[in-house]
Design a protein around this motif. Structure first.
Motif, PDB file in Angstrom:
ATOM      1  N   LYS A   1      38.357  13.054  -9.812  1.00 30.15           N
ATOM      2  CA  LYS A   1      38.287  11.599  -9.672  1.00 30.15           C
ATOM      3  C   LYS A   1      38.698  10.854 -10.948  1.00 30.15           C
ATOM      4  N   SER A   2      39.500  11.492 -11.774  1.00 32.99           N
ATOM      5  CA  SER A   2      40.013  10.872 -12.997  1.00 32.99           C
ATOM      6  C   SER A   2      41.525  11.004 -13.007  1.00 32.99           C
ATOM      7  N   TRP A   3      42.216   9.871 -13.231  1.00 35.20           N
ATOM      8  CA  TRP A   3      43.675   9.816 -13.065  1.00 35.20           C
ATOM      9  C   TRP A   3      44.345   9.135 -14.248  1.00 35.20           C
ATOM     10  N   ILE A   4      45.591   9.536 -14.473  1.00 35.47           N
ATOM     11  CA  ILE A   4      46.503   8.812 -15.348  1.00 35.47           C
ATOM     12  C   ILE A   4      47.673   8.348 -14.484  1.00 35.47           C
ATOM     13  N   TYR A   5      47.973   7.060 -14.538  1.00 36.18           N
ATOM     14  CA  TYR A   5      49.109   6.494 -13.822  1.00 36.18           C
ATOM     15  C   TYR A   5      50.058   5.849 -14.824  1.00 36.18           C
ATOM     16  N   PHE A   6      51.341   6.102 -14.632  1.00 38.45           N
ATOM     17  CA  PHE A   6      52.357   5.428 -15.438  1.00 38.45           C
ATOM     18  C   PHE A   6      53.462   4.982 -14.486  1.00 38.45           C
ATOM     19  N   ALA A   7      53.755   3.676 -14.495  1.00 39.29           N
ATOM     20  CA  ALA A   7      54.749   3.115 -13.562  1.00 39.29           C
ATOM     21  C   ALA A   7      55.755   2.274 -14.328  1.00 39.29           C
ATOM     22  N   VAL A   8      57.011   2.386 -13.923  1.00 41.65           N
ATOM     23  CA  VAL A   8      58.096   1.583 -14.492  1.00 41.65           C
ATOM     24  C   VAL A   8      58.904   1.010 -13.339  1.00 41.65           C
TER      25      VAL A   8
ATOM     26  N   VAL B   1      44.607   4.390 -16.956  1.00 34.75           N
ATOM     27  CA  VAL B   1      43.781   5.593 -17.019  1.00 34.75           C
ATOM     28  C   VAL B   1      42.456   5.304 -16.324  1.00 34.75           C
ATOM     29  N   LYS B   2      42.106   6.138 -15.366  1.00 35.14           N
ATOM     30  CA  LYS B   2      40.833   6.010 -14.655  1.00 35.14           C
ATOM     31  C   LYS B   2      40.020   7.268 -14.915  1.00 35.14           C
ATOM     32  N   TYR B   3      38.838   7.096 -15.497  1.00 38.89           N
ATOM     33  CA  TYR B   3      38.017   8.248 -15.893  1.00 38.89           C
ATOM     34  C   TYR B   3      36.614   8.101 -15.304  1.00 38.89           C
ATOM     35  N   LEU B   4      36.170   9.129 -14.639  1.00 33.88           N
ATOM     36  CA  LEU B   4      34.836   9.132 -14.066  1.00 33.88           C
ATOM     37  C   LEU B   4      33.895   9.860 -15.013  1.00 33.88           C
ATOM     38  N   TYR B   5      32.888   9.150 -15.468  1.00 35.26           N
ATOM     39  CA  TYR B   5      31.927   9.717 -16.421  1.00 35.26           C
ATOM     40  C   TYR B   5      30.634  10.043 -15.696  1.00 35.26           C
ATOM     41  N   TYR B   6      30.217  11.310 -15.790  1.00 37.82           N
ATOM     42  CA  TYR B   6      28.969  11.747 -15.160  1.00 37.82           C
ATOM     43  C   TYR B   6      27.822  11.698 -16.176  1.00 37.82           C
TER      44      TYR B   6
END
Length: 218
Positions: free
Chosen positions: A173-180, A212-217
């Motif tokens: 459930k943690s993602w890195i997105y890069f868009a151009v 950047v989406k990071y899920l912290y437990y």
């Protein structure tokens, strides 16, 4: 299915009233279709008229290596960009093929036909969007597409969009997105002496986004 429709538009201080009927069929071998028809009493720009539209669409997922869809429709409606009442129709398809286990290629294509009050064709707009999607492993995907708009009346490309999306699922459930994205369209230009040149393709907009989406437990 069947039903009645009510649509209040404040700008016209009028409630469109109508009905619709349709059929949606899905089959066990993963294909199907839908067809529907609707009609209503409508008012736009102080013009009271009977509007209607017919739609047909179908989808095919009968093989793990490819998929396909197609659609089309016909309507009588108010054309706000041209300020008249006339017919409007459209047709298109999309298809994708898994060329490799890690590579999918495909395209979509649409055609939009504007009629005029005399019943003739006013203009046609064509739109194609080819793409490829690369997934070297389950958690990473790179998708690249281009989008082309061609107009019959000008007999040339009017708009081109190129885009890239990088997605990486580096943790649950943690993602890195890069868009151009880059948008090119036609606009007036001039030479060094200030003389006007014929409209030509130029960069209208260019943007890049990193998320950047990071899920912290805890």
């Amino acid at each position: 299915y069947a039903g009645f429709t009510l649509n209040y538009e404040r700008v016209d201080t009028y409630t469109d009233q109508g009905g619709l009927v349709g059929l949606n069929m899905g089959f066990r071998d993963n294909w199907g279709y839908e067809i529907n028809f609707s009609a209503s009493k409508s008012r736009d720009e102080d013009i009271l008229y009977t509007s209607y539209d017919m739609n047909l669409s179908s989808w095919f997922n009968v093989s793990p290596s490819w998929y396909g869809n197609f659609w089309g429709g016909y309507s009588r409606t108010y054309n706000f960009s041209r300020d008249f009442l006339a017919y409007y129709s459209w047709a298109g398809f999309s298809a994708g093929w898994n060329a490799l286990k890690t590579l999918q290629i495909g395209t979509s294509y649409d055609m939009f036909i504007e009629g005029n009050p005399a019943g003739n064709i006013e203009d046609i707009t064509y739109n194609a969007r080819p793409f490829f999607s690369l997934t070297p492993f389950n958690d990473l995907n790179v998708r690249v597409y281009t989008d082309y708009v061609f107009v019959r009346s000008s007999d040339r490309l009017e708009n081109v969009i190129a885009g890239l999306l990088f997605s990486y699922n580096f943790l649950p459930k943690s993602w890195i997105y890069f868009a151009v994205n880059e948008v090119r369209d036609r606009g007036d230009g001039s030479d060094p002496s200030g003389n006007l040149l014929p409209p030509r393709m130029h960069v209208a907009n260019r943007a890049g986004v990193l998320k950047v989406k990071y899920l912290y437990y805890f």
